[in-house]
Design a protein around this motif. Structure first.
Motif, PDB file in Angstrom:
ATOM      1  N   UNK A  36     -21.736   9.644  -7.428  1.00  0.00           N
ATOM      2  CA  UNK A  36     -22.342   8.992  -8.582  1.00  0.00           C
ATOM      3  C   UNK A  36     -23.864   9.153  -8.555  1.00  0.00           C
ATOM      4  N   UNK A  37     -24.462   8.989  -7.386  1.00  0.00           N
ATOM      5  CA  UNK A  37     -25.914   9.116  -7.269  1.00  0.00           C
ATOM      6  C   UNK A  37     -26.369  10.550  -7.543  1.00  0.00           C
ATOM      7  N   UNK A  38     -25.593  11.532  -7.078  1.00  0.00           N
ATOM      8  CA  UNK A  38     -25.910  12.935  -7.362  1.00  0.00           C
ATOM      9  C   UNK A  38     -25.863  13.187  -8.866  1.00  0.00           C
ATOM     10  N   UNK A  39     -24.857  12.614  -9.518  1.00  0.00           N
ATOM     11  CA  UNK A  39     -24.713  12.784 -10.970  1.00  0.00           C
ATOM     12  C   UNK A  39     -25.917  12.183 -11.699  1.00  0.00           C
ATOM     13  N   UNK A  40     -26.324  10.984 -11.308  1.00  0.00           N
ATOM     14  CA  UNK A  40     -27.467  10.342 -11.964  1.00  0.00           C
ATOM     15  C   UNK A  40     -28.748  11.133 -11.739  1.00  0.00           C
ATOM     16  N   UNK A  41     -28.936  11.695 -10.523  1.00  0.00           N
ATOM     17  CA  UNK A  41     -30.098  12.543 -10.253  1.00  0.00           C
ATOM     18  C   UNK A  41     -30.067  13.789 -11.134  1.00  0.00           C
ATOM     19  N   UNK A  42     -28.874  14.353 -11.299  1.00  0.00           N
ATOM     20  CA  UNK A  42     -28.710  15.551 -12.119  1.00  0.00           C
ATOM     21  C   UNK A  42     -29.075  15.250 -13.574  1.00  0.00           C
ATOM     22  N   UNK A  43     -28.594  14.142 -14.096  1.00  0.00           N
ATOM     23  CA  UNK A  43     -28.898  13.760 -15.474  1.00  0.00           C
ATOM     24  C   UNK A  43     -30.407  13.572 -15.648  1.00  0.00           C
ATOM     25  N   UNK A  50     -26.371  16.562 -20.657  1.00  0.00           N
ATOM     26  CA  UNK A  50     -25.222  16.692 -19.764  1.00  0.00           C
ATOM     27  C   UNK A  50     -24.943  18.175 -19.529  1.00  0.00           C
ATOM     28  N   UNK A  51     -25.680  18.776 -18.614  1.00  0.00           N
ATOM     29  CA  UNK A  51     -25.562  20.191 -18.272  1.00  0.00           C
ATOM     30  C   UNK A  51     -24.222  20.452 -17.586  1.00  0.00           C
ATOM     31  N   UNK A  52     -23.817  21.724 -17.499  1.00  0.00           N
ATOM     32  CA  UNK A  52     -22.550  22.075 -16.846  1.00  0.00           C
ATOM     33  C   UNK A  52     -22.514  21.592 -15.403  1.00  0.00           C
ATOM     34  N   UNK A  53     -23.649  21.694 -14.714  1.00  0.00           N
ATOM     35  CA  UNK A  53     -23.714  21.237 -13.323  1.00  0.00           C
ATOM     36  C   UNK A  53     -23.456  19.726 -13.250  1.00  0.00           C
ATOM     37  N   UNK A  54     -24.017  18.987 -14.195  1.00  0.00           N
ATOM     38  CA  UNK A  54     -23.825  17.533 -14.222  1.00  0.00           C
ATOM     39  C   UNK A  54     -22.384  17.186 -14.592  1.00  0.00           C
ATOM     40  N   UNK A  55     -21.802  17.957 -15.510  1.00  0.00           N
ATOM     41  CA  UNK A  55     -20.405  17.703 -15.884  1.00  0.00           C
ATOM     42  C   UNK A  55     -19.483  17.921 -14.691  1.00  0.00           C
ATOM     43  N   UNK A  61     -16.664  12.853  -9.609  1.00  0.00           N
ATOM     44  CA  UNK A  61     -16.707  11.399  -9.466  1.00  0.00           C
ATOM     45  C   UNK A  61     -15.411  10.762  -9.983  1.00  0.00           C
ATOM     46  N   UNK A  62     -14.962  11.202 -11.142  1.00  0.00           N
ATOM     47  CA  UNK A  62     -13.717  10.654 -11.688  1.00  0.00           C
ATOM     48  C   UNK A  62     -12.534  11.003 -10.801  1.00  0.00           C
ATOM     49  N   UNK A  63     -12.524  12.219 -10.258  1.00  0.00           N
ATOM     50  CA  UNK A  63     -11.441  12.616  -9.350  1.00  0.00           C
ATOM     51  C   UNK A  63     -11.466  11.766  -8.087  1.00  0.00           C
ATOM     52  N   UNK A  64     -12.655  11.470  -7.569  1.00  0.00           N
ATOM     53  CA  UNK A  64     -12.806  10.609  -6.396  1.00  0.00           C
ATOM     54  C   UNK A  64     -12.216   9.231  -6.673  1.00  0.00           C
ATOM     55  N   UNK A  65     -12.525   8.680  -7.845  1.00  0.00           N
ATOM     56  CA  UNK A  65     -12.003   7.357  -8.211  1.00  0.00           C
ATOM     57  C   UNK A  65     -10.482   7.374  -8.323  1.00  0.00           C
ATOM     58  N   UNK A  69      -7.481   5.323  -5.902  1.00  0.00           N
ATOM     59  CA  UNK A  69      -6.842   4.287  -6.723  1.00  0.00           C
ATOM     60  C   UNK A  69      -7.845   3.298  -7.305  1.00  0.00           C
ATOM     61  N   UNK A  70      -9.032   3.783  -7.652  1.00  0.00           N
ATOM     62  CA  UNK A  70     -10.021   2.942  -8.318  1.00  0.00           C
ATOM     63  C   UNK A  70      -9.924   3.067  -9.828  1.00  0.00           C
TER      64      UNK A  70
END
Length: 108
Positions: A36-43, A50-55, A61-65, A69-70
């Protein structure tokens, strides 16, 4: 006498509506927080775009969740991600046309 503010004074009680995708537990153990923190830094680095790298980070992140089972498992297509291999194949099949060059005249 006025009934304003009295008992049973026609209070409107609104019922809360659930979120569109349902509720999900918070990440209390911070299992997916580094992604999540990497994503926010990317944004931030792409100034909100929302660049391809950020997507890619968002998808991770969604796969991790889902893996922890989050959140309920769901296909990435339903979450707004396309299969890049399929989209790349369809763009490769289409012939490239250039609109910059004028078409040759067939008049003689």
């Amino acid at each position: 006498m006025s009934t304003f503010g009295g008992p049973g004074g026609r209070q409107i009680v609104s019922k809360p509506s659930p979120p569109e995708r349902g509720s999900f537990p918070l990440d209390h153990d911070a299992e997916c927080q580094p992604i999540m923190k990497q994503y926010l830094r990317c944004i931030r680095s792409f100034r909100g775009v929302n660049d391809d790298e950020c997507r890619h980070l968002s998808k991770s992140y969604l796969q991790c969740r889902m893996d922890r089972n989050l959140m309920a498992p769901d296909s990435m297509k339903n979450l707004g991600f396309q299969d890049l291999s399929k989209s790349a194949a369809t763009t490769a099949e289409k012939p490239a046309t250039s609109t910059d060059e004028p078409k040759a005249s067939t008049k003689k």
